[in-house]
Every structure is written in C-alpha cells, then in structure tokens.
Motif scaffolding. Structure first.
Motif, mmCIF file in Angstrom:
data_model
loop_
_atom_site.group_PDB
_atom_site.id
_atom_site.type_symbol
_atom_site.label_atom_id
_atom_site.label_comp_id
_atom_site.label_asym_id
_atom_site.label_seq_id
_atom_site.Cartn_x
_atom_site.Cartn_y
_atom_site.Cartn_z
ATOM 1 N N LYS A 1 -16.729 -47.415 1.818
ATOM 2 C CA LYS A 1 -17.116 -46.941 0.486
ATOM 3 C C LYS A 1 -16.672 -45.507 0.247
ATOM 4 O O LYS A 1 -16.515 -45.075 -0.892
ATOM 5 C CB LYS A 1 -18.644 -46.972 0.335
ATOM 6 C CG LYS A 1 -19.280 -48.321 0.277
ATOM 7 C CD LYS A 1 -20.786 -48.093 0.125
ATOM 8 C CE LYS A 1 -21.598 -49.341 0.070
ATOM 9 N NZ LYS A 1 -23.039 -49.049 -0.018
ATOM 10 N N ILE A 2 -16.507 -44.753 1.332
ATOM 11 C CA ILE A 2 -16.149 -43.340 1.222
ATOM 12 C C ILE A 2 -14.645 -43.260 1.010
ATOM 13 O O ILE A 2 -13.862 -43.400 1.948
ATOM 14 C CB ILE A 2 -16.589 -42.561 2.483
ATOM 15 C CG1 ILE A 2 -18.088 -42.665 2.667
ATOM 16 C CG2 ILE A 2 -16.136 -41.094 2.394
ATOM 17 C CD1 ILE A 2 -18.608 -42.042 3.942
ATOM 18 N N ILE B 1 -29.047 -42.968 5.448
ATOM 19 C CA ILE B 1 -27.902 -42.062 5.382
ATOM 20 C C ILE B 1 -27.321 -42.144 3.975
ATOM 21 O O ILE B 1 -26.954 -43.233 3.507
ATOM 22 C CB ILE B 1 -26.846 -42.428 6.436
ATOM 23 C CG1 ILE B 1 -27.458 -42.339 7.832
ATOM 24 C CG2 ILE B 1 -25.620 -41.527 6.306
ATOM 25 C CD1 ILE B 1 -26.599 -42.922 8.931
ATOM 26 N N LEU B 2 -27.258 -41.001 3.302
ATOM 27 C CA LEU B 2 -26.797 -40.943 1.920
ATOM 28 C C LEU B 2 -25.609 -39.997 1.814
ATOM 29 O O LEU B 2 -25.557 -38.977 2.504
ATOM 30 C CB LEU B 2 -27.935 -40.473 1.014
ATOM 31 C CG LEU B 2 -29.226 -41.302 1.109
ATOM 32 C CD1 LEU B 2 -30.372 -40.602 0.393
ATOM 33 C CD2 LEU B 2 -29.013 -42.691 0.548
ATOM 34 N N VAL B 3 -24.663 -40.341 0.924
ATOM 35 C CA VAL B 3 -23.490 -39.498 0.694
ATOM 36 C C VAL B 3 -23.254 -39.369 -0.804
ATOM 37 O O VAL B 3 -23.632 -40.240 -1.588
ATOM 38 C CB VAL B 3 -22.206 -40.062 1.371
ATOM 39 C CG1 VAL B 3 -22.342 -40.079 2.867
ATOM 40 C CG2 VAL B 3 -21.858 -41.432 0.855
ATOM 41 N N ARG B 4 -22.597 -38.269 -1.135
ATOM 42 C CA ARG B 4 -22.263 -38.008 -2.537
ATOM 43 C C ARG B 4 -21.024 -37.134 -2.559
ATOM 44 O O ARG B 4 -20.972 -36.113 -1.876
ATOM 45 C CB ARG B 4 -23.440 -37.300 -3.175
ATOM 46 C CG ARG B 4 -23.393 -37.178 -4.650
ATOM 47 C CD ARG B 4 -24.667 -36.537 -5.143
ATOM 48 N NE ARG B 4 -24.862 -36.856 -6.519
ATOM 49 C CZ ARG B 4 -25.898 -36.476 -7.221
ATOM 50 N NH1 ARG B 4 -26.845 -35.770 -6.650
ATOM 51 N NH2 ARG B 4 -26.002 -36.797 -8.479
ATOM 52 N N LYS B 5 -20.032 -37.523 -3.327
ATOM 53 C CA LYS B 5 -18.767 -36.780 -3.374
ATOM 54 C C LYS B 5 -18.984 -35.377 -3.951
ATOM 55 O O LYS B 5 -18.498 -34.394 -3.417
ATOM 56 C CB LYS B 5 -17.725 -37.533 -4.192
ATOM 57 C CG LYS B 5 -16.389 -36.836 -4.235
ATOM 58 C CD LYS B 5 -15.280 -37.746 -3.874
ATOM 59 C CE LYS B 5 -13.967 -37.030 -3.930
ATOM 60 N NZ LYS B 5 -13.213 -37.168 -2.721
ATOM 61 N N ASP B 6 -19.720 -35.294 -5.056
ATOM 62 C CA ASP B 6 -20.011 -34.004 -5.683
ATOM 63 C C ASP B 6 -21.310 -34.122 -6.482
ATOM 64 O O ASP B 6 -21.954 -35.166 -6.455
ATOM 65 C CB ASP B 6 -18.845 -33.532 -6.565
ATOM 66 C CG ASP B 6 -18.452 -34.540 -7.625
ATOM 67 O OD1 ASP B 6 -19.349 -35.143 -8.241
ATOM 68 O OD2 ASP B 6 -17.243 -34.728 -7.846
ATOM 69 N N GLU B 7 -21.646 -33.080 -7.210
ATOM 70 C CA GLU B 7 -22.914 -33.043 -7.934
ATOM 71 C C GLU B 7 -23.037 -34.119 -8.998
ATOM 72 O O GLU B 7 -24.134 -34.534 -9.359
ATOM 73 C CB GLU B 7 -23.121 -31.659 -8.589
ATOM 74 C CG GLU B 7 -23.355 -30.535 -7.614
ATOM 75 C CD GLU B 7 -22.058 -29.940 -7.060
ATOM 76 O OE1 GLU B 7 -20.962 -30.491 -7.306
ATOM 77 O OE2 GLU B 7 -22.163 -28.922 -6.352
ATOM 78 N N ASN C 1 -13.244 -35.166 1.667
ATOM 79 C CA ASN C 1 -13.727 -34.033 0.874
ATOM 80 C C ASN C 1 -15.020 -34.302 0.115
ATOM 81 O O ASN C 1 -15.200 -33.853 -1.013
ATOM 82 C CB ASN C 1 -12.637 -33.558 -0.103
ATOM 83 C CG ASN C 1 -11.430 -33.033 0.630
ATOM 84 O OD1 ASN C 1 -11.569 -32.315 1.621
ATOM 85 N ND2 ASN C 1 -10.250 -33.415 0.180
ATOM 86 N N TYR C 2 -15.927 -35.016 0.737
ATOM 87 C CA TYR C 2 -17.255 -35.191 0.158
ATOM 88 C C TYR C 2 -18.062 -33.934 0.429
ATOM 89 O O TYR C 2 -17.944 -33.319 1.476
ATOM 90 C CB TYR C 2 -17.964 -36.399 0.791
ATOM 91 C CG TYR C 2 -17.656 -37.716 0.117
ATOM 92 C CD1 TYR C 2 -18.660 -38.483 -0.453
ATOM 93 C CD2 TYR C 2 -16.350 -38.197 0.047
ATOM 94 C CE1 TYR C 2 -18.379 -39.687 -1.067
ATOM 95 C CE2 TYR C 2 -16.059 -39.400 -0.566
ATOM 96 C CZ TYR C 2 -17.083 -40.142 -1.123
ATOM 97 O OH TYR C 2 -16.794 -41.329 -1.737
ATOM 98 N N SER D 1 -21.336 -37.207 -8.963
ATOM 99 C CA SER D 1 -21.032 -38.570 -8.520
ATOM 100 C C SER D 1 -22.289 -39.329 -8.118
ATOM 101 O O SER D 1 -23.357 -38.749 -7.901
ATOM 102 C CB SER D 1 -20.030 -38.541 -7.372
ATOM 103 O OG SER D 1 -20.569 -37.860 -6.272
ATOM 104 N N LYS D 2 -22.123 -40.617 -8.005
ATOM 105 C CA LYS D 2 -23.214 -41.519 -7.649
ATOM 106 C C LYS D 2 -23.558 -41.373 -6.158
ATOM 107 O O LYS D 2 -22.674 -41.202 -5.325
ATOM 108 C CB LYS D 2 -22.753 -42.950 -7.954
ATOM 109 C CG LYS D 2 -23.755 -44.009 -7.714
ATOM 110 C CD LYS D 2 -23.157 -45.367 -8.115
ATOM 111 C CE LYS D 2 -23.730 -46.428 -7.193
ATOM 112 N NZ LYS D 2 -23.085 -47.712 -7.363
ATOM 113 N N ILE D 3 -24.833 -41.476 -5.845
ATOM 114 C CA ILE D 3 -25.286 -41.432 -4.451
ATOM 115 C C ILE D 3 -25.047 -42.815 -3.836
ATOM 116 O O ILE D 3 -25.377 -43.837 -4.439
ATOM 117 C CB ILE D 3 -26.779 -41.070 -4.356
ATOM 118 C CG1 ILE D 3 -27.014 -39.649 -4.884
ATOM 119 C CG2 ILE D 3 -27.286 -41.214 -2.927
ATOM 120 C CD1 ILE D 3 -28.479 -39.277 -5.017
#
Length: 185
Positions: free
Chosen positions: A183-184, A162-168, A151-152, A170-172
């Motif tokens: 990490k996810i 490639i970058l991910v963030r759980k929500d507005e 649910n990212y 959270s840490k990138i």
C-alpha cells in the motif's frame, strides 16, 4: 494429476488457515498488552529497583504513578543483545497507560525532539512506547523502512495498530501484515 491438484488445493487451504490462526494469536497477544508500555534505553544495574526507576521516570514526564496503579514491571531482552533489556510496565488500567504515554509524548515535544530524552541518573536516551508483540515490532521496522524509501512523513502506533500517512492531507492507512506494505507507494 488429480491427486496432485487435490494436494495442492489442500496445501493452499492449510496455508491460509495457518496464516489466519497466526493473525488471531498475534491479535490476542497484542490485546493482552493493551495496558503495557515499554521503556527502552535504561541501563541495567545490579540490585536495581525497577519500581523506583519507573516512579522517577513518571515524575519526570509529569505523570506520577502510585504503586497501586501498576500490576507488574519487569525487564525483557531486546533484539540487540548489546542494548540493555527493556522495562515493561503493566498498568492496571488502559486509561493510566494512555496518560503515561501521552505525558511521555508531551515531554518529547516540550524538549523539541522526536528522539529519546535524558533523565539524570536514569538514562541518556530514554524511549517510552506501546508494548508491541515481536511480530508487530518487526512489521513496524519494515513499515518504517518502506515509508522512508517512499518519502512518507508519518508512521506511528495507536493501540497496537501500525498507521502510516504520506503527509498531513493524505489518508491514514493501517498496516497489519507484510502483504499490506505494498500500500505504501
């Protein structure tokens, strides 16, 4: 037993060395694509003029280009042979490439879609992305799958990373290989 242990240690060292070399090669390949974009979803036509297609797309997204700003353009096969080959455009400057990508994203936002957009007589579903190496494309697909299952909200590419963030809030996080998919969470 000592010989077996020595061979096992040597094997592990060689595996680590090979992985490091593969990482370096992929990093260099990605750097070599720093000025490139790929345009997906444009059907192939016999005797097509790719420069004309790219020029029309550029005008449509609000980032006109001059032929002198483009080093080369060509089609490359996709993972799915049923889909049309992707158009790769290599700009002479990263600045122009970034302007082109930015205009494409602005066009999608203007249309209110995160999906591809339509340009008459060009494509019904057009996507413009950074030109990733094959390894990074596969890693991006795996990252999107992992992020979706956890649910990212955000997965994106910036300068080949490639970058991910759980929500507005959270840490990138940067995902640079499959081991980092853990990490996810």
């Amino acid at each position: 037993m000592n010989e077996l242990e020595r061979i096992t240690r040597e094997n592990m060292m060689l595996r680590t060395s090979v992985k490091n070399l593969q990482d370096r090669v992929d990093s260099l390949e990605q750097q070599g694509r720093a000025n490139n974009v790929e345009i997906c979803g444009v059907p192939e036509k016999e005797s097509e003029n790719v420069l004309s297609i790219v020029t029309r797309i550029a005008e449509n997204i609000g980032c006109p280009i001059e032929p002198s700003e483009v080093d080369s353009f060509y089609r490359v096969p996709t993972f799915d042979p049923k889909k049309p080959k992707t158009i790769v455009v290599k700009f002479l400057s990263k600045h122009k490439r970034d302007s082109f990508l930015g205009a494409s994203k602005a066009k999608r936002r203007q249309l209110g879609t995160s999906r591809g957009f339509k340009i008459d007589n060009i494509s019904h579903e057009l996507y413009i992305n950074e030109h990733l190496t094959t390894r990074n494309k596969k890693l991006l697909m795996k990252t999107k799958d992992a992020a979706r299952s956890k649910n990212y909200k955000f997965v994106w590419i910036r300068d080949g990373a490639i970058l991910v963030r759980k929500d507005e809030r959270s840490k990138i996080m940067r995902i640079s290989d499959e081991d980092e998919l853990a990490k996810i969470v």
